[in-house]
Design a protein around this motif. Structure first.
Motif, PDB file in Angstrom:
ATOM      1  N   GLN A  12       0.804  -1.212   0.000  1.00 50.41           N
ATOM      2  CA  GLN A  12       0.000   0.000   0.000  1.00 50.41           C
ATOM      3  C   GLN A  12       0.843   1.270   0.000  1.00 50.41           C
ATOM      4  O   GLN A  12       0.320   2.344   0.208  1.00 50.41           O
ATOM      5  CB  GLN A  12      -0.953  -0.011   1.190  1.00 50.41           C
ATOM      6  N   GLY A  13       2.121   1.154  -0.223  1.00 50.06           N
ATOM      7  CA  GLY A  13       2.963   2.340  -0.308  1.00 50.06           C
ATOM      8  C   GLY A  13       3.548   2.734   1.027  1.00 50.06           C
ATOM      9  O   GLY A  13       3.971   1.900   1.809  1.00 50.06           O
ATOM     10  N   LYS A  14       3.531   4.028   1.278  1.00 50.00           N
ATOM     11  CA  LYS A  14       4.105   4.542   2.516  1.00 50.00           C
ATOM     12  C   LYS A  14       3.244   4.183   3.727  1.00 50.00           C
ATOM     13  O   LYS A  14       2.022   4.176   3.638  1.00 50.00           O
ATOM     14  CB  LYS A  14       4.223   6.062   2.452  1.00 50.00           C
ATOM     15  N   PRO A  15       3.888   3.931   4.866  1.00 50.82           N
ATOM     16  CA  PRO A  15       3.095   3.671   6.082  1.00 50.82           C
ATOM     17  C   PRO A  15       2.448   4.960   6.580  1.00 50.82           C
ATOM     18  O   PRO A  15       2.971   6.056   6.391  1.00 50.82           O
ATOM     19  CB  PRO A  15       4.123   3.147   7.073  1.00 50.82           C
ATOM     20  N   SER A  16       1.303   4.814   7.221  1.00 53.96           N
ATOM     21  CA  SER A  16       0.609   5.980   7.750  1.00 53.96           C
ATOM     22  C   SER A  16       1.341   6.495   8.993  1.00 53.96           C
ATOM     23  O   SER A  16       2.223   5.837   9.535  1.00 53.96           O
ATOM     24  CB  SER A  16      -0.831   5.624   8.093  1.00 53.96           C
ATOM     25  N   CYS A  17       0.926   7.651   9.437  1.00 57.16           N
ATOM     26  CA  CYS A  17       1.537   8.233  10.628  1.00 57.16           C
ATOM     27  C   CYS A  17       1.265   7.357  11.852  1.00 57.16           C
ATOM     28  O   CYS A  17       2.131   7.175  12.696  1.00 57.16           O
ATOM     29  CB  CYS A  17       1.000   9.647  10.840  1.00 57.16           C
ATOM     30  N   TYR A  18       0.071   6.788  11.926  1.00 54.33           N
ATOM     31  CA  TYR A  18      -0.260   5.893  13.033  1.00 54.33           C
ATOM     32  C   TYR A  18       0.647   4.670  13.032  1.00 54.33           C
ATOM     33  O   TYR A  18       1.107   4.231  14.089  1.00 54.33           O
ATOM     34  CB  TYR A  18      -1.723   5.461  12.957  1.00 54.33           C
ATOM     35  N   VAL A  21       4.086   5.748  14.354  1.00 52.89           N
ATOM     36  CA  VAL A  21       4.096   6.018  15.797  1.00 52.89           C
ATOM     37  C   VAL A  21       3.990   4.713  16.580  1.00 52.89           C
ATOM     38  O   VAL A  21       4.722   4.499  17.550  1.00 52.89           O
ATOM     39  CB  VAL A  21       2.960   6.994  16.182  1.00 52.89           C
ATOM     40  N   SER A  22       3.096   3.815  16.156  1.00 50.93           N
ATOM     41  CA  SER A  22       2.941   2.563  16.895  1.00 50.93           C
ATOM     42  C   SER A  22       4.179   1.683  16.772  1.00 50.93           C
ATOM     43  O   SER A  22       4.584   1.039  17.746  1.00 50.93           O
ATOM     44  CB  SER A  22       1.701   1.813  16.420  1.00 50.93           C
ATOM     45  N   THR A  23       4.800   1.667  15.601  1.00 53.35           N
ATOM     46  CA  THR A  23       6.029   0.897  15.436  1.00 53.35           C
ATOM     47  C   THR A  23       7.150   1.475  16.294  1.00 53.35           C
ATOM     48  O   THR A  23       7.890   0.729  16.944  1.00 53.35           O
ATOM     49  CB  THR A  23       6.456   0.878  13.958  1.00 53.35           C
ATOM     50  N   SER A  24       7.263   2.779  16.325  1.00 48.22           N
ATOM     51  CA  SER A  24       8.299   3.416  17.145  1.00 48.22           C
ATOM     52  C   SER A  24       8.051   3.179  18.625  1.00 48.22           C
ATOM     53  O   SER A  24       8.989   2.948  19.388  1.00 48.22           O
ATOM     54  CB  SER A  24       8.347   4.914  16.871  1.00 48.22           C
ATOM     55  N   MET A  26       6.541   0.575  19.965  1.00 44.05           N
ATOM     56  CA  MET A  26       6.873  -0.816  20.266  1.00 44.05           C
ATOM     57  C   MET A  26       8.378  -1.045  20.288  1.00 44.05           C
ATOM     58  O   MET A  26       8.894  -1.781  21.141  1.00 44.05           O
ATOM     59  CB  MET A  26       6.210  -1.752  19.251  1.00 44.05           C
ATOM     60  N   MET A  27       9.110  -0.417  19.370  1.00 45.58           N
ATOM     61  CA  MET A  27      10.566  -0.554  19.384  1.00 45.58           C
ATOM     62  C   MET A  27      11.147   0.063  20.643  1.00 45.58           C
ATOM     63  O   MET A  27      12.027  -0.519  21.291  1.00 45.58           O
ATOM     64  CB  MET A  27      11.180   0.120  18.149  1.00 45.58           C
ATOM     65  N   GLY A  28      10.654   1.236  21.022  1.00 49.80           N
ATOM     66  CA  GLY A  28      11.137   1.887  22.229  1.00 49.80           C
ATOM     67  C   GLY A  28      10.802   1.105  23.482  1.00 49.80           C
ATOM     68  O   GLY A  28      11.614   0.996  24.400  1.00 49.80           O
ATOM     69  N   ALA A  29       9.605   0.527  23.528  1.00 44.74           N
ATOM     70  CA  ALA A  29       9.211  -0.277  24.687  1.00 44.74           C
ATOM     71  C   ALA A  29      10.081  -1.522  24.803  1.00 44.74           C
ATOM     72  O   ALA A  29      10.473  -1.908  25.902  1.00 44.74           O
ATOM     73  CB  ALA A  29       7.743  -0.658  24.590  1.00 44.74           C
ATOM     74  N   THR A  30      10.401  -2.135  23.676  1.00 40.17           N
ATOM     75  CA  THR A  30      11.257  -3.321  23.694  1.00 40.17           C
ATOM     76  C   THR A  30      12.650  -2.985  24.201  1.00 40.17           C
ATOM     77  O   THR A  30      13.218  -3.709  25.035  1.00 40.17           O
ATOM     78  CB  THR A  30      11.340  -3.931  22.284  1.00 40.17           C
ATOM     79  N   ILE A  31      13.193  -1.886  23.734  1.00 41.24           N
ATOM     80  CA  ILE A  31      14.516  -1.461  24.195  1.00 41.24           C
ATOM     81  C   ILE A  31      14.466  -1.106  25.675  1.00 41.24           C
ATOM     82  O   ILE A  31      15.349  -1.476  26.453  1.00 41.24           O
ATOM     83  CB  ILE A  31      15.022  -0.270  23.352  1.00 41.24           C
ATOM     84  N   VAL A  75       6.463   9.743  20.691  1.00 37.04           N
ATOM     85  CA  VAL A  75       6.322  11.196  20.531  1.00 37.04           C
ATOM     86  C   VAL A  75       7.291  11.715  19.481  1.00 37.04           C
ATOM     87  O   VAL A  75       6.943  12.567  18.652  1.00 37.04           O
ATOM     88  CB  VAL A  75       6.511  11.914  21.887  1.00 37.04           C
ATOM     89  N   GLY A  76       8.494  11.191  19.486  1.00 35.39           N
ATOM     90  CA  GLY A  76       9.484  11.594  18.467  1.00 35.39           C
ATOM     91  C   GLY A  76       9.012  11.245  17.061  1.00 35.39           C
ATOM     92  O   GLY A  76       9.175  12.036  16.137  1.00 35.39           O
ATOM     93  N   ALA A  77       8.430  10.073  16.904  1.00 37.05           N
ATOM     94  CA  ALA A  77       7.908   9.683  15.588  1.00 37.05           C
ATOM     95  C   ALA A  77       6.716  10.541  15.196  1.00 37.05           C
ATOM     96  O   ALA A  77       6.549  10.882  14.024  1.00 37.05           O
ATOM     97  CB  ALA A  77       7.530   8.215  15.590  1.00 37.05           C
ATOM     98  N   ALA A  78       5.871  10.881  16.171  1.00 40.86           N
ATOM     99  CA  ALA A  78       4.707  11.731  15.870  1.00 40.86           C
ATOM    100  C   ALA A  78       5.145  13.121  15.442  1.00 40.86           C
ATOM    101  O   ALA A  78       4.531  13.732  14.557  1.00 40.86           O
ATOM    102  CB  ALA A  78       3.790  11.818  17.090  1.00 40.86           C
ATOM    103  N   LEU A  79       6.197  13.639  16.034  1.00 44.67           N
ATOM    104  CA  LEU A  79       6.688  14.954  15.644  1.00 44.67           C
ATOM    105  C   LEU A  79       7.278  14.952  14.238  1.00 44.67           C
ATOM    106  O   LEU A  79       7.231  15.964  13.537  1.00 44.67           O
ATOM    107  CB  LEU A  79       7.750  15.441  16.635  1.00 44.67           C
ATOM    108  N   ARG A  80       7.802  13.817  13.826  1.00 46.43           N
ATOM    109  CA  ARG A  80       8.387  13.725  12.492  1.00 46.43           C
ATOM    110  C   ARG A  80       7.347  13.531  11.403  1.00 46.43           C
ATOM    111  O   ARG A  80       7.637  13.711  10.229  1.00 46.43           O
ATOM    112  CB  ARG A  80       9.401  12.589  12.444  1.00 46.43           C
ATOM    113  N   CYS A  81       6.131  13.113  11.780  1.00 45.42           N
ATOM    114  CA  CYS A  81       5.078  12.911  10.751  1.00 45.42           C
ATOM    115  C   CYS A  81       4.707  14.245  10.181  1.00 45.42           C
ATOM    116  O   CYS A  81       3.947  14.924  10.139  1.00 45.42           O
ATOM    117  CB  CYS A  81       3.862  12.202  11.358  1.00 45.42           C
TER     118      CYS A  81
END
Length: 81
Positions: A12-18, A21-24, A26-31, A75-81
């Motif tokens: 579907q092309g580019k991922p949405s902002c949601y 943010v959700s991927t970021s 989850m990555m941050g929570a894992t770290i 929050v960092g990912a949301a600011l970059r959207c």
């Protein structure tokens, strides 16, 4: 013959902002959980905790660091959207 590329998001092309943010988050929570295991375990052992006290202390540290780092990454990912 043209080369077709496949995407992680089902073509579907580019991922949405949601999605970003959700991927970021989850990555941050894992770290954060990984860091919580290390620091919670070391801190608990230095405090003399054993058994259930150690597991409880590590669990609290894991949840706190995972939630905090995941929130900051989201929050960092949301600011970059």
């Amino acid at each position: 013959m043209p080369v077709t590329s496949t995407s992680l998001y089902g073509g579907q092309g580019k991922p949405s902002c949601y999605d970003r943010v959700s991927t970021s988050f989850m990555m941050g929570a894992t770290i954060g959980i990984t860091i919580g295991i290390l620091f919670g375990g070391i801190g608990g052992l230095r405090s003399g905790f054993r058994g259930r006290e150690l597991i409880s202390s590590m669990g609290k540290t894991m949840l706190q660091s995972g939630g905090t780092f995941g929130t900051f990454m989201g929050v960092g990912a949301a600011l970059r959207c």
